[in-house]
Design a protein around this motif. Sequence first.
Motif, PDB file in Angstrom:
ATOM      1  N   UNK A  21       0.816  -1.202   0.000  1.00  0.00           N
ATOM      2  CA  UNK A  21       0.000   0.000   0.000  1.00  0.00           C
ATOM      3  C   UNK A  21       0.859   1.267   0.000  1.00  0.00           C
ATOM      4  N   UNK A  22       1.986   1.219   0.723  1.00  0.00           N
ATOM      5  CA  UNK A  22       2.865   2.396   0.786  1.00  0.00           C
ATOM      6  C   UNK A  22       3.805   2.507  -0.414  1.00  0.00           C
ATOM      7  N   UNK A  23       3.977   1.414  -1.179  1.00  0.00           N
ATOM      8  CA  UNK A  23       4.900   1.460  -2.316  1.00  0.00           C
ATOM      9  C   UNK A  23       4.311   2.285  -3.449  1.00  0.00           C
ATOM     10  N   UNK A  24       5.121   3.100  -4.108  1.00  0.00           N
ATOM     11  CA  UNK A  24       4.607   3.912  -5.224  1.00  0.00           C
ATOM     12  C   UNK A  24       4.355   3.054  -6.451  1.00  0.00           C
ATOM     13  N   UNK A  25       3.283   3.359  -7.143  1.00  0.00           N
ATOM     14  CA  UNK A  25       2.948   2.685  -8.396  1.00  0.00           C
ATOM     15  C   UNK A  25       3.222   3.667  -9.544  1.00  0.00           C
ATOM     16  N   UNK A  26       4.281   3.405 -10.292  1.00  0.00           N
ATOM     17  CA  UNK A  26       4.719   4.340 -11.331  1.00  0.00           C
ATOM     18  C   UNK A  26       4.991   3.611 -12.622  1.00  0.00           C
ATOM     19  N   UNK A  27       5.215   4.393 -13.657  1.00  0.00           N
ATOM     20  CA  UNK A  27       5.564   3.835 -14.961  1.00  0.00           C
ATOM     21  C   UNK A  27       7.044   3.509 -15.011  1.00  0.00           C
ATOM     22  N   UNK A  80       5.474  -1.679 -10.493  1.00  0.00           N
ATOM     23  CA  UNK A  80       5.614  -1.275 -11.893  1.00  0.00           C
ATOM     24  C   UNK A  80       4.765  -2.194 -12.756  1.00  0.00           C
ATOM     25  N   UNK A  81       4.073  -1.597 -13.721  1.00  0.00           N
ATOM     26  CA  UNK A  81       3.302  -2.393 -14.670  1.00  0.00           C
ATOM     27  C   UNK A  81       3.778  -2.055 -16.080  1.00  0.00           C
ATOM     28  N   UNK A  82       4.012  -3.115 -16.850  1.00  0.00           N
ATOM     29  CA  UNK A  82       4.495  -2.903 -18.203  1.00  0.00           C
ATOM     30  C   UNK A  82       4.399  -4.175 -19.029  1.00  0.00           C
ATOM     31  N   UNK A  83       5.028  -4.132 -20.186  1.00  0.00           N
ATOM     32  CA  UNK A  83       4.980  -5.232 -21.141  1.00  0.00           C
ATOM     33  C   UNK A  83       6.313  -5.964 -21.157  1.00  0.00           C
ATOM     34  N   UNK A  84       6.240  -7.263 -21.365  1.00  0.00           N
ATOM     35  CA  UNK A  84       7.433  -8.108 -21.358  1.00  0.00           C
ATOM     36  C   UNK A  84       8.104  -8.046 -22.719  1.00  0.00           C
ATOM     37  N   UNK A  85       9.408  -7.792 -22.700  1.00  0.00           N
ATOM     38  CA  UNK A  85      10.225  -7.810 -23.911  1.00  0.00           C
ATOM     39  C   UNK A  85      11.517  -8.554 -23.611  1.00  0.00           C
ATOM     40  N   UNK A 139       2.320  -7.006 -13.787  1.00  0.00           N
ATOM     41  CA  UNK A 139       2.716  -6.102 -12.717  1.00  0.00           C
ATOM     42  C   UNK A 139       3.851  -6.737 -11.936  1.00  0.00           C
ATOM     43  N   UNK A 140       4.891  -5.947 -11.676  1.00  0.00           N
ATOM     44  CA  UNK A 140       6.050  -6.425 -10.936  1.00  0.00           C
ATOM     45  C   UNK A 140       6.164  -5.622  -9.646  1.00  0.00           C
ATOM     46  N   UNK A 149      10.984   5.543 -13.318  1.00  0.00           N
ATOM     47  CA  UNK A 149      11.696   4.878 -12.236  1.00  0.00           C
ATOM     48  C   UNK A 149      12.936   5.644 -11.811  1.00  0.00           C
ATOM     49  N   UNK A 150      13.650   6.195 -12.739  1.00  0.00           N
ATOM     50  CA  UNK A 150      14.885   6.904 -12.397  1.00  0.00           C
ATOM     51  C   UNK A 150      14.601   8.158 -11.558  1.00  0.00           C
ATOM     52  N   UNK A 151      13.418   8.708 -11.709  1.00  0.00           N
ATOM     53  CA  UNK A 151      13.119   9.938 -10.979  1.00  0.00           C
ATOM     54  C   UNK A 151      12.923   9.695  -9.483  1.00  0.00           C
ATOM     55  N   UNK A 152      12.517   8.482  -9.078  1.00  0.00           N
ATOM     56  CA  UNK A 152      12.298   8.223  -7.658  1.00  0.00           C
ATOM     57  C   UNK A 152      13.577   7.810  -6.946  1.00  0.00           C
ATOM     58  N   UNK A 153      14.610   7.488  -7.706  1.00  0.00           N
ATOM     59  CA  UNK A 153      15.886   7.118  -7.099  1.00  0.00           C
ATOM     60  C   UNK A 153      16.717   8.377  -6.929  1.00  0.00           C
ATOM     61  N   UNK A 154      17.057   8.699  -5.697  1.00  0.00           N
ATOM     62  CA  UNK A 154      17.832   9.903  -5.419  1.00  0.00           C
ATOM     63  C   UNK A 154      19.290   9.682  -5.787  1.00  0.00           C
ATOM     64  N   UNK A 155      20.058  10.765  -5.699  1.00  0.00           N
ATOM     65  CA  UNK A 155      21.483  10.686  -6.013  1.00  0.00           C
ATOM     66  C   UNK A 155      22.209   9.761  -5.045  1.00  0.00           C
ATOM     67  N   UNK A 156      21.800   9.808  -3.781  1.00  0.00           N
ATOM     68  CA  UNK A 156      22.432   8.927  -2.795  1.00  0.00           C
ATOM     69  C   UNK A 156      22.146   7.468  -3.100  1.00  0.00           C
ATOM     70  N   UNK A 157      20.921   7.170  -3.577  1.00  0.00           N
ATOM     71  CA  UNK A 157      20.598   5.802  -3.954  1.00  0.00           C
ATOM     72  C   UNK A 157      21.431   5.361  -5.143  1.00  0.00           C
TER      73      UNK A 157
END
Length: 394
Positions: free
Chosen positions: A50-56, A79-84, A204-205, A60-68
């Motif tokens: 419930x607390x985890x963000x659901x994003x495209x 994350x939800x997307x298509x398998x390739x 969804x992953x 993904x790179x925008x939620x990872x800070x410089x320290x991360x």
Amino acid sequence: MSVVEAAAALLSKIAQAADGAVIGGAVLASVAVLSILDFASYSSALRKIKDAPSIRVSDLRSILSVSDHDSGDRKLVVVRGYVKAKSAVEGIWKTLGPRAIVSPHSGDKAVILLRTQTSICKVWRGLFGWTSERSVFTIPFILVDRGIWSNSDYVVVNINGSRHPLPLVTVHHHLQPITASPCTLLQVGLLEDEKILPLGKDITVVGMCGLSNKTLEIKSCKDLPFFMSDMTKEQMLVDLAFRTKVVLWSGVVVGSLAIGVLGYAAVRNWNKWKEWRQMRRIQRDNTDDSSEADTQIVRDEENGDIPEGELCAICLARRRRSAFIPCGHLLCCPRCALFLERKSSIRSKTKLVGLSTRVPHIHSSRPLSFPSACHTSSTALELPQRHPLGMLPW
């Protein structure tokens, strides 16, 4: 005896020695404890998802800070997307493996192929057993957004070490009967099952996302029941909430039953213990009374204060206290009875018992010769008939 057999024997002895209600209560209590642990696990997973963000994927790179980026820390995301296939974003010179796995039965392209062969055997009358062989084929794959996506907007899905269920699609399921032969005497059929994770499937992953060699990568989280799923985040939350309620009420009901059964077992065992203690006290009192009576008898024998009708018919010195079975004659004292039992002339099925209660004795003070009183044969002990007045004929 092996360790397993020894453990099974020990458990069987414990089960036979213990109370059935106690064992049943212990089993119910263990089930209740497991339900409470599952409730805590599902509650924690529900809160994390419930607390985890659901994003495209592209965000993904925008939620990872410089320290991360520098420390390599990972964050839980949905994350939800298509398998390739990963080869779709790599150059030809980097692609060493196949670009996709092709199903031999359906011809569909996939990134995961799970093939199961189950041999069904006839074990006994109407009973069947089976043995399965599983083989898994995988290639590196990624997750991308729907529509137009660039070669940099993707995340690698790392399934190494994951034991979560996979959203596979069944493309082949066939039961093939096998004709009996000397090589397949008990085998009656072969069940072939093939499942794939096809290219282009929308999934969804839920996992820990971070950077690996400057590439976005997502791994499974051992504390969560989901990793890859067909459900959306909202559906996952509904499913987890339902599971949480089920295990909670299961733990409450089973725990209540366990408390009731254990309480009943405790009360019943307490009553049994009180009965055992009372019987033990009665036995101790009877033992004391019998020991006092024996002491009085010994004292009478030492002092010679034995009535004439109760004297041993052989030694005329001790009290008659041994009877012969099955005739029931009360003739002699225990010492003379043991002496007679050792004689070869009376080795038969006749038994001697020491009586704690008085048996109607025979009024005779004349010394008797036991062989003249009870004659033996090869099959049974023949004893003289009792006199109508209770006296021996001699």
